[in-house]
Design a protein around this motif. Structure first.
Motif, PDB file in Angstrom:
ATOM      1  N   ALA A 109       0.878  -1.319   0.082  1.00 49.88           N
ATOM      2  CA  ALA A 109      -0.032  -0.111   0.177  1.00 49.88           C
ATOM      3  C   ALA A 109       0.952   1.513  -0.025  1.00 49.88           C
ATOM      4  O   ALA A 109       0.494   2.089  -0.384  1.00 49.88           O
ATOM      5  CB  ALA A 109      -0.981   0.114   1.334  1.00 49.88           C
ATOM      6  N   ALA A 163       1.917   1.513  -3.433  1.00 54.24           N
ATOM      7  CA  ALA A 163       0.833   1.982  -4.356  1.00 54.24           C
ATOM      8  C   ALA A 163       0.527   3.735  -4.091  1.00 54.24           C
ATOM      9  O   ALA A 163       0.495   4.298  -5.089  1.00 54.24           O
ATOM     10  CB  ALA A 163      -0.459   1.211  -4.047  1.00 54.24           C
ATOM     11  N   ALA A 170       2.995   5.590  -5.805  1.00 51.76           N
ATOM     12  CA  ALA A 170       3.088   5.667  -7.284  1.00 51.76           C
ATOM     13  C   ALA A 170       1.919   6.703  -7.613  1.00 51.76           C
ATOM     14  O   ALA A 170       1.956   7.336  -8.480  1.00 51.76           O
ATOM     15  CB  ALA A 170       2.631   4.335  -7.795  1.00 51.76           C
ATOM     16  N   LEU A 171       0.976   6.558  -6.766  1.00 49.77           N
ATOM     17  CA  LEU A 171      -0.311   7.358  -6.962  1.00 49.77           C
ATOM     18  C   LEU A 171       0.149   8.874  -6.925  1.00 49.77           C
ATOM     19  O   LEU A 171      -0.408   9.857  -7.614  1.00 49.77           O
ATOM     20  CB  LEU A 171      -1.409   7.075  -5.941  1.00 49.77           C
ATOM     21  CG  LEU A 171      -2.070   5.995  -6.303  1.00 49.77           C
ATOM     22  CD1 LEU A 171      -3.012   5.476  -4.993  1.00 49.77           C
ATOM     23  CD2 LEU A 171      -3.005   5.937  -7.588  1.00 49.77           C
ATOM     24  N   LEU A 184      -1.204   4.183 -14.964  1.00 48.42           N
ATOM     25  CA  LEU A 184      -1.375   3.722 -13.803  1.00 48.42           C
ATOM     26  C   LEU A 184      -2.819   3.230 -13.560  1.00 48.42           C
ATOM     27  O   LEU A 184      -3.117   1.778 -13.210  1.00 48.42           O
ATOM     28  CB  LEU A 184      -0.787   4.566 -12.825  1.00 48.42           C
ATOM     29  CG  LEU A 184      -1.002   3.913 -11.094  1.00 48.42           C
ATOM     30  CD1 LEU A 184       0.172   4.543 -10.344  1.00 48.42           C
ATOM     31  CD2 LEU A 184      -2.279   4.126 -10.681  1.00 48.42           C
ATOM     32  N   ALA A 216      -3.821  -0.714 -13.298  1.00 51.12           N
ATOM     33  CA  ALA A 216      -4.138  -1.314 -11.950  1.00 51.12           C
ATOM     34  C   ALA A 216      -5.659  -2.063 -12.233  1.00 51.12           C
ATOM     35  O   ALA A 216      -5.987  -3.095 -11.770  1.00 51.12           O
ATOM     36  CB  ALA A 216      -4.610  -0.242 -11.131  1.00 51.12           C
ATOM     37  N   PHE A 244       6.330  -3.886  -9.328  1.00 53.47           N
ATOM     38  CA  PHE A 244       6.718  -2.783  -8.643  1.00 53.47           C
ATOM     39  C   PHE A 244       8.375  -2.457  -8.787  1.00 53.47           C
ATOM     40  O   PHE A 244       8.686  -1.325  -9.221  1.00 53.47           O
ATOM     41  CB  PHE A 244       6.693  -2.898  -7.165  1.00 53.47           C
ATOM     42  CG  PHE A 244       5.124  -2.271  -6.638  1.00 53.47           C
ATOM     43  CD1 PHE A 244       4.668  -1.159  -7.100  1.00 53.47           C
ATOM     44  CD2 PHE A 244       4.304  -3.104  -5.901  1.00 53.47           C
ATOM     45  CE1 PHE A 244       3.665  -0.590  -6.714  1.00 53.47           C
ATOM     46  CE2 PHE A 244       3.246  -2.439  -5.619  1.00 53.47           C
ATOM     47  CZ  PHE A 244       2.764  -1.283  -5.913  1.00 53.47           C
ATOM     48  N   ILE A 292       3.575  -0.386 -12.831  1.00 50.39           N
ATOM     49  CA  ILE A 292       3.302  -0.091 -11.493  1.00 50.39           C
ATOM     50  C   ILE A 292       1.858  -0.050 -11.163  1.00 50.39           C
ATOM     51  O   ILE A 292       1.419  -0.163 -10.229  1.00 50.39           O
ATOM     52  CB  ILE A 292       3.972   1.486 -11.313  1.00 50.39           C
ATOM     53  CG1 ILE A 292       4.552   1.621  -9.795  1.00 50.39           C
ATOM     54  CG2 ILE A 292       2.981   2.642 -11.431  1.00 50.39           C
ATOM     55  CD1 ILE A 292       5.393   2.588  -9.420  1.00 50.39           C
ATOM     56  N   THR A 338      -0.045  -2.102  -8.310  1.00 43.79           N
ATOM     57  CA  THR A 338      -1.075  -1.407  -7.592  1.00 43.79           C
ATOM     58  C   THR A 338      -2.386  -2.117  -7.576  1.00 43.79           C
ATOM     59  O   THR A 338      -2.790  -2.331  -6.471  1.00 43.79           O
ATOM     60  CB  THR A 338      -0.941   0.186  -7.775  1.00 43.79           C
ATOM     61  OG1 THR A 338       0.184   0.541  -7.737  1.00 43.79           O
ATOM     62  CG2 THR A 338      -2.015   0.711  -7.103  1.00 43.79           C
ATOM     63  N   CYS A 343      -3.984  -4.017  -4.260  1.00 41.89           N
ATOM     64  CA  CYS A 343      -5.319  -3.833  -3.659  1.00 41.89           C
ATOM     65  C   CYS A 343      -6.199  -4.965  -3.576  1.00 41.89           C
ATOM     66  O   CYS A 343      -7.151  -4.955  -3.001  1.00 41.89           O
ATOM     67  CB  CYS A 343      -6.010  -2.737  -4.795  1.00 41.89           C
ATOM     68  SG  CYS A 343      -5.417  -1.157  -4.780  1.00 41.89           S
ATOM     69  N   LEU A 379      -1.308   3.547   2.528  1.00 42.86           N
ATOM     70  CA  LEU A 379      -1.384   4.227   1.244  1.00 42.86           C
ATOM     71  C   LEU A 379      -1.187   5.721   1.454  1.00 42.86           C
ATOM     72  O   LEU A 379      -0.451   6.390   0.715  1.00 42.86           O
ATOM     73  CB  LEU A 379      -2.752   3.732   0.816  1.00 42.86           C
ATOM     74  CG  LEU A 379      -3.044   4.478  -0.792  1.00 42.86           C
ATOM     75  CD1 LEU A 379      -2.195   3.498  -1.673  1.00 42.86           C
ATOM     76  CD2 LEU A 379      -4.607   4.578  -0.912  1.00 42.86           C
ATOM     77  N   TRP A 412     -11.231   0.713  -9.649  1.00 45.44           N
ATOM     78  CA  TRP A 412     -10.515   1.623 -10.762  1.00 45.44           C
ATOM     79  C   TRP A 412     -11.270   1.892 -11.584  1.00 45.44           C
ATOM     80  O   TRP A 412     -10.870   2.982 -12.183  1.00 45.44           O
ATOM     81  CB  TRP A 412      -9.340   0.582 -11.015  1.00 45.44           C
ATOM     82  CG  TRP A 412      -8.168   0.526 -10.033  1.00 45.44           C
ATOM     83  CD1 TRP A 412      -8.212  -0.447  -9.126  1.00 45.44           C
ATOM     84  CD2 TRP A 412      -7.496   1.691  -9.581  1.00 45.44           C
ATOM     85  NE1 TRP A 412      -7.020  -0.050  -8.254  1.00 45.44           N
ATOM     86  CE2 TRP A 412      -6.496   1.019  -8.558  1.00 45.44           C
ATOM     87  CE3 TRP A 412      -7.041   2.912 -10.251  1.00 45.44           C
ATOM     88  CZ2 TRP A 412      -5.534   1.771  -8.001  1.00 45.44           C
ATOM     89  CZ3 TRP A 412      -6.162   3.545  -9.508  1.00 45.44           C
ATOM     90  CH2 TRP A 412      -5.417   3.324  -8.494  1.00 45.44           C
TER      91      TRP A 412
END
Length: 510
Positions: free
Chosen positions: A52, A55, A58-59, A117, A121, A148, A171, A175, A179, A206, A450
């Motif tokens: 997390a 992730a 990355a977000l 992304l 996802a 990752f 990535i 992610t 999740c 996260l 998503w």
């Protein structure tokens, strides 16, 4: 093996099992010393939730990085204008010098770097459930951690935009996978008494990943930031080597002694593994053999759990969190704040981390339902007030006297989102399904989440331009009002309930 006969034996006395005489398998029932330890459950949950953190980094990565990759130096002013945004933003000249990768992105390329992304996802979520059922939750987490690592290496050593595309897509796959697998793993290792607390760790870590990028990204180059982000999945991979597979998966595969060893590692050697194993076995017997994809929709309990889980994810994304974050800087300015965009982001990130941590402490005391109702009710009020504020402001009236009001609404909104609709949908997703359908159901729920992310992200700009800021906020307020009604009427409290009790509710047997 007959269930009645099994109860008469300890786990360590199973016939034909080569590990049956392992001293770790003996329960100390004869001494009356039966207790569980929660320390390793927290450790295991924290390790798997490093996914997390990865992730979250990355977000948030595009927030400080895209200005560096798209900066074009203005020789006359010494400042840099960010290309490719509908609203020009001025950044310091020092930021331009941090583009040490030699890559410059056009507006279209920035859009792809941001959106790949979400696409990855969405595509990574569905197969993860099947992989987790085939090779186990632990090995799935280890396997899906590899994208990752490869993604960050692709980004760090990128010499062209194509390598950035590849990194962001990989990535995204990782992610989406975490999740799915992280909530599954946590729900299958946790005692009922701390299942809620452990379940909120995913959202908590996260937000920590997001805050890390906000705080560090403004001070270092994008390649340095990416290198720091690479450390997280490496630590995750190392940590997973020391964790056991979940007892539920092992028992599902008929590896009873291994399941008992896993329980002893997680719950402590003085736990009553025999009783715990029998409870898990009863749940597995109730579920039957591995269900097919269609069985998820033909079984009343599974279908109801899927609908509730998906609707909670829908309301999470249609809560307007993206709209509120988008207007944070403008609202801070209206309140007379002198904070720049980076500082505003850090403030928001800190509030999210603190309140998500608060949620993890409250979840087993207040319960899931009450926190969801509190969250959606307060968010409805805050969004309605923000809509009214922008209606007055866009109408040309002076709002300087009430500049504090939208700031208060933003703070309250982020606090209540972080306490309720931020972490709880992820927690309940892991609680609502029996082992036979959990992998498929969780995968579908994450894919739906998503999809909602994509829909809200794509539609927000259009709604804001065509309908105005006020109507956009009011739309999200209506969504939260509907969420309040839905939870009040259709969702029961799952705090302290076993899997069989939750299924009794979902199947209409109570």
């Amino acid at each position: 093996m007959v269930a009645g006969e099994d109860i008469k034996k300890t786990v360590s006395q199973e016939d034909g099992d080569p590990t049956s005489h392992n001293p770790m398998l003996y329960d100390p029932l004869q001494d009356g010393v039966v207790k569980t330890s929660k320390t390793r459950q927290y450790v295991a949950a924290l390790v798997v939730c490093l996914g997390a953190v990865a992730a979250g980094t990355a977000l948030a990565w595009t927030s400080p990085v895209l200005p560096q990759l798209s900066a074009v130096v203005n020789a006359t002013t010494g400042n840099s204008t960010i290309a490719g945004n509908s609203t020009a933003t001025i950044i310091n000249n020092s930021t331009t010098s941090t583009n040490d990768g030699g890559i410059q992105l056009t507006a279209a390329e920035q859009t792809w770097v941001s959106s790949l992304l979400a696409i990855g996802a969405f595509l990574g979520a569905l197969p993860t459930g099947y992989i987790a059922d085939a090779i186990g939750r632990r090995y799935t987490a280890m396997a899906m951690d590899v994208p990752f690592i490869l993604a960050w290496l692709s980004i760090i050593f990128a010499q062209s935009v194509g390598w950035l595309y590849l990194g962001r897509f990989l990535i995204g796959i990782a992610t989406g996978s975490f999740c799915v697998v992280a909530p599954m793993y946590i729900s299958e290792i946790a005692e009922t008494s701390i299942r809620g607390t452990l379940g909120t760790l995913f959202q908590l870590l996260l937000t920590i990943g997001i805050l890390f990028v906000y705080a560090v990204g403004s001070m270092v180059s994008w390649t340095t930031l990416s290198t720091l982000c690479l450390i997280v999945p490496i630590l995750l991979l190392v940590g997973m080597f020391f964790l056991p597979e979940t007892p539920v998966y092992l028992l599902k595969k008929g590896r009873r002694a291994d399941a008992a060893l896993s329980l002893k590692w997680l719950w402590g050697r003085f736990c009553d593994s025999r009783s715990a194993i029998q409870i898990i076995q009863n749940d597995l017997d109730q579920a039957g053999a591995d269900a097919s994809f269609l069985d998820l929709f033909s079984n009343r309990g599974s279908l109801k759990g899927l609908i509730i889980s998906m609707l909670l994810m829908l309301f999470q994304q249609f809560s307007g969190i993206n709209a509120v974050i988008f207007y944070t800087v403008q609202i801070f300015d209206s309140a007379g704040s002198t904070l720049d965009a980076s500082s505003c982001s850090i403030v928001v990130g800190v509030v999210q981390v603190i309140m998500t941590l608060t949620s993890s402490l409250l979840i087993e005391r207040a319960g899931r339902k009450i926190l969801l109702l509190f969250s959606s009710t307060v968010m409805t009020i805050c969004l309605a007030i923000l809509g009214a504020y922008f209606n007055i402001k866009d109408g040309g009236k002076d709002v300087s006297a009430i500049g504090w009001l939208p700031l208060l609404c933003v703070v309250l909104y982020i606090v209540t989102f972080s306490v309720g609709y931020g972490p709880i949908p992820w927690l309940m997703m892991g609680e609502l399904f029996l082992p036979d359908v959990k992998a498929t159901a969780v995968s579908l729920t994450v894919m739906f989440n998503w999809l909602c992310v994509f829909l809200v992200t794509k539609s927000f700009g259009t709604m804001n331009d065509s309908l105005g800021s006020d109507v956009t906020f009011w739309f999200f307020a209506v969504c939260m009002a509907l969420a309040t009604i839905f939870v009040a009427l259709a969702v029961q409290e799952t705090k302290g309930k076993s899997a069989s009790q939750i299924q009794s509710w979902l199947s209409g047997r109570q």
